[in-house]
Write a protein that holds these residues in place. Structure first.
Motif, PDB file in Angstrom:
ATOM      1  N   ILE A  56       0.860  -1.185   0.000  1.00 49.69           N
ATOM      2  CA  ILE A  56       0.000   0.000   0.000  1.00 49.69           C
ATOM      3  C   ILE A  56       0.896   1.234   0.000  1.00 49.69           C
ATOM      4  N   ASN A  57       0.977   1.884  -1.146  1.00 49.95           N
ATOM      5  CA  ASN A  57       1.818   3.087  -1.268  1.00 49.95           C
ATOM      6  C   ASN A  57       3.222   2.886  -0.705  1.00 49.95           C
ATOM      7  N   GLY A  58       3.813   1.760  -1.031  1.00 49.26           N
ATOM      8  CA  GLY A  58       5.176   1.488  -0.593  1.00 49.26           C
ATOM      9  C   GLY A  58       5.302   0.866   0.784  1.00 49.26           C
ATOM     10  N   HIS A  59       4.180   0.623   1.455  1.00 49.12           N
ATOM     11  CA  HIS A  59       4.195   0.019   2.794  1.00 49.12           C
ATOM     12  C   HIS A  59       3.603  -1.380   2.718  1.00 49.12           C
ATOM     13  N   LYS A  60       4.250  -2.329   3.365  1.00 50.77           N
ATOM     14  CA  LYS A  60       3.750  -3.697   3.376  1.00 50.77           C
ATOM     15  C   LYS A  60       2.875  -3.919   4.611  1.00 50.77           C
ATOM     16  N   VAL A  61       1.727  -4.531   4.377  1.00 54.80           N
ATOM     17  CA  VAL A  61       0.796  -4.861   5.447  1.00 54.80           C
ATOM     18  C   VAL A  61       0.383  -6.314   5.261  1.00 54.80           C
ATOM     19  N   VAL A  62       0.366  -7.067   6.340  1.00 57.31           N
ATOM     20  CA  VAL A  62      -0.046  -8.473   6.293  1.00 57.31           C
ATOM     21  C   VAL A  62      -1.318  -8.632   7.104  1.00 57.31           C
ATOM     22  N   THR A  63      -2.283  -9.328   6.527  1.00 54.91           N
ATOM     23  CA  THR A  63      -3.483  -9.711   7.274  1.00 54.91           C
ATOM     24  C   THR A  63      -3.537 -11.226   7.324  1.00 54.91           C
ATOM     25  N   ASP A  64      -4.160 -11.723   8.370  1.00 55.33           N
ATOM     26  CA  ASP A  64      -4.291 -13.171   8.523  1.00 55.33           C
ATOM     27  C   ASP A  64      -5.453 -13.444   9.455  1.00 55.33           C
ATOM     28  N   ALA A  65      -5.901 -14.674   9.437  1.00 57.85           N
ATOM     29  CA  ALA A  65      -6.915 -15.133  10.383  1.00 57.85           C
ATOM     30  C   ALA A  65      -6.214 -15.631  11.639  1.00 57.85           C
ATOM     31  N   THR A  66      -6.953 -15.660  12.721  1.00 56.31           N
ATOM     32  CA  THR A  66      -6.417 -16.209  13.965  1.00 56.31           C
ATOM     33  C   THR A  66      -6.302 -17.724  13.834  1.00 56.31           C
ATOM     34  N   ALA A  67      -5.558 -18.334  14.734  1.00 57.98           N
ATOM     35  CA  ALA A  67      -5.409 -19.795  14.733  1.00 57.98           C
ATOM     36  C   ALA A  67      -6.768 -20.474  14.917  1.00 57.98           C
TER      37      ALA A  67
ATOM     38  N   TYR B  44      -0.338 -14.262  11.424  1.00 61.14           N
ATOM     39  CA  TYR B  44       0.825 -13.507  10.929  1.00 61.14           C
ATOM     40  C   TYR B  44       0.586 -11.998  10.885  1.00 61.14           C
ATOM     41  N   GLY B  45      -0.657 -11.606  11.045  1.00 70.48           N
ATOM     42  CA  GLY B  45      -0.994 -10.191  11.021  1.00 70.48           C
ATOM     43  C   GLY B  45      -2.379 -10.004  11.602  1.00 70.48           C
ATOM     44  N   PRO B  46      -2.795  -8.750  11.728  1.00 70.95           N
ATOM     45  CA  PRO B  46      -4.138  -8.488  12.253  1.00 70.95           C
ATOM     46  C   PRO B  46      -5.202  -8.931  11.259  1.00 70.95           C
ATOM     47  N   SER B  47      -6.400  -9.088  11.771  1.00 70.95           N
ATOM     48  CA  SER B  47      -7.515  -9.439  10.890  1.00 70.95           C
ATOM     49  C   SER B  47      -7.893  -8.222  10.055  1.00 70.95           C
ATOM     50  N   PRO B  48      -8.500  -8.451   8.910  1.00 70.44           N
ATOM     51  CA  PRO B  48      -8.943  -7.315   8.090  1.00 70.44           C
ATOM     52  C   PRO B  48      -9.901  -6.383   8.832  1.00 70.44           C
ATOM     53  N   LYS B  49     -10.805  -6.948   9.663  1.00 68.00           N
ATOM     54  CA  LYS B  49     -11.736  -6.089  10.405  1.00 68.00           C
ATOM     55  C   LYS B  49     -11.003  -5.244  11.436  1.00 68.00           C
ATOM     56  N   ALA B  50      -9.965  -5.795  12.064  1.00 61.71           N
ATOM     57  CA  ALA B  50      -9.183  -4.999  13.013  1.00 61.71           C
ATOM     58  C   ALA B  50      -8.467  -3.860  12.287  1.00 61.71           C
ATOM     59  N   LEU B  51      -7.987  -4.129  11.073  1.00 60.42           N
ATOM     60  CA  LEU B  51      -7.350  -3.064  10.286  1.00 60.42           C
ATOM     61  C   LEU B  51      -8.358  -1.986   9.900  1.00 60.42           C
ATOM     62  N   LEU B  52      -9.605  -2.376   9.704  1.00 64.71           N
ATOM     63  CA  LEU B  52     -10.648  -1.407   9.425  1.00 64.71           C
ATOM     64  C   LEU B  52     -10.799  -0.444  10.605  1.00 64.71           C
TER      65      LEU B  52
END
Length: 140
Positions: free
Chosen positions: A20-31, A38-46
């Protein structure tokens, strides 16, 4: 008109890495949901996007008001419903301003302007879920 383009690549199982504009962001589901965390959930990023959007607005507005804000913390609480799609029932933001002699009415005006007029993330989310906020002042 501005456009946003994001490229996402599967990084294994359910994790996606986005540029995203030169920044890397990882999303993932919980175990518990089959992911690896590996990263926050998409809803948490929202929610993080909502905090960032309103936070930027508020700092711009209070800067124009010449308020001497030493620090700001924002807490968010959002309840997810049990049924699919698991959307939020509500979102509550708590803005904690730190400084000396901060006028509550001006802080409230800055937050209200952000939430009602300037923050595009709040405007979009408000169409789907009620967003409430609280303002606290922490005196030095």
């Amino acid at each position: 008109m501005n456009k946003t383009n994001i490229e996402a690549k599967l990084k294994g199982n359910m994790a996606f890495e986005m540029e995203i504009n030169g920044h890397k962001v990882v999303t993932d589901a919980t175990a518990e949901n089959g992911g690896n965390g590996y990263g926050p959930s998409p809803k948490a990023l929202l929610l993080a996007g909502l905090i960032g959007c309103s936070g930027i607005d508020i700092m711009l507005i209070t800067g124009k008001m010449r308020l001497d804000i030493e620090d700001v913390n924002v807490d968010v609480e959002a309840e997810t419903r049990d049924e699919d799609p698991k959307i939020y029932n509500y979102i509550k933001l708590v803005y904690k301003f730190k400084g000396k002699n901060l006028p509550y009415d001006k802080l409230e005006r800055a937050v209200k302007l952000s939430m009602d007029k300037y923050c595009g993330v709040a405007a979009m989310l408000n169409k789907a879920v009620p967003i409430n906020y609280e303002i606290q002042i922490i005196e030095e």
